[in-house]
Design an enzyme around this catalytic site. Structure first.
Site, PDB file in Angstrom:
ATOM      1  CG  ASP A  66      -2.832   5.347   8.066  1.00 19.34           C
ATOM      2  OD1 ASP A  66      -1.831   6.096   8.057  1.00 19.34           O
ATOM      3  OD2 ASP A  66      -3.149   4.640   7.090  1.00 19.34           O
ATOM      4  CB  SER A 116      -0.936   0.005   1.219  1.00 24.12           C
ATOM      5  OG  SER A 116      -0.196  -0.132   2.417  1.00 24.12           O
ATOM      6  CG  HIS A 175      -0.812   3.932   4.398  1.00 22.38           C
ATOM      7  ND1 HIS A 175      -1.700   3.436   5.343  1.00 22.38           N
ATOM      8  CD2 HIS A 175      -0.425   2.871   3.637  1.00 22.38           C
ATOM      9  CE1 HIS A 175      -1.846   2.131   5.151  1.00 22.38           C
ATOM     10  NE2 HIS A 175      -1.085   1.765   4.132  1.00 22.38           N
TER      11      HIS A 175
END
Length: 211
Positions: free
Chosen positions: A183, A37, A186
């Protein structure tokens, strides 16, 4: 009085004028980023994600390159090994292998992670595709022994296969709230830009060495 017409012999005696063929630009070299990701650009428009920013950074270094995104959110090294043959297309000059973060988050056995990455590198080298390996730094809080074993994976593989290593993909970005999404995992657009700018010289050197 009419001027005499030139004879055929005289025409052939005239100096030839060379007509240069138009220059054909060499096609850009292809870099594929095989990752999770972080390189898939989770939470970001494609233009702000690491692959697009890496392409911009390499072009600023004067390289004609096309950087392809081959990141899959949630992917582990096992997932990368399963899909490397079709995710990294045959016209790729260099693959940036940026996997391992999800193995770390899941607490997977470092021996398994190492074996998967070893398999990915072997597959790419067998296809004559260059490799840059990027590491992920395990925090000591998860356990000193585990962190030590996990962090040893990447330099060990780089030595074994003789490939360039970028030790920590998140160097300069991890644990910095201003460079990450809410979060805390990321990178945001600025964080992705920093990752790309720091990674670009390593990729450029690897492309030069490949010829």
């Amino acid at each position: 009085m009419a001027e005499p017409r030139p004879t055929r012999r005289a025409l052939f005696a005239l100096p030839l004028i060379a007509v240069a063929a138009p220059a054909v630009a060499a096609p850009p070299r292809v870099v594929t980023v095989l990752g999770d990701s972080i390189t898939a650009g989770f939470g970001l428009p494609a233009a702000q994600a690491v692959p697009a920013q890496l392409q911009l950074a390499l072009r600023k270094l004067g390289l004609a390159v096309q950087v392809r995104a081959a990141g899959v959110s949630g992917d582990t090294t096992a997932g990368g090994l399963a899909r490397v043959d079709f995710s990294v297309r045959k016209d790729t000059d260099l693959a940036v292998v940026a996997l391992g973060a999800n193995d770390l988050l899941q607490g997977q056995d470092p021996k398994r992670t190492r074996a998967n990455l070893d398999g990915i590198i072997r597959k790419l080298k067998a296809r004559r595709i260059g490799v840059v390996l990027t590491g992920i730094s395990a925090p000591i809080e998860i356990g000193g022994g585990y962190a030590r074993d996990f962090n040893a994976i990447f330099p060990g593989l780089a030595r074994t296969h003789g490939v360039p290593l970028y030790p920590n993909l998140l160097d300069g970005v991890a644990r910095r709230p201003a460079l990450n999404q809410p979060d805390g995992i990321h990178p945001n657009a600025r964080g992705a830009q920093i990752i790309a700018a720091r990674l670009a010289p390593v990729v450029a050197k690897a492309l030069a060495a490949k010829g």
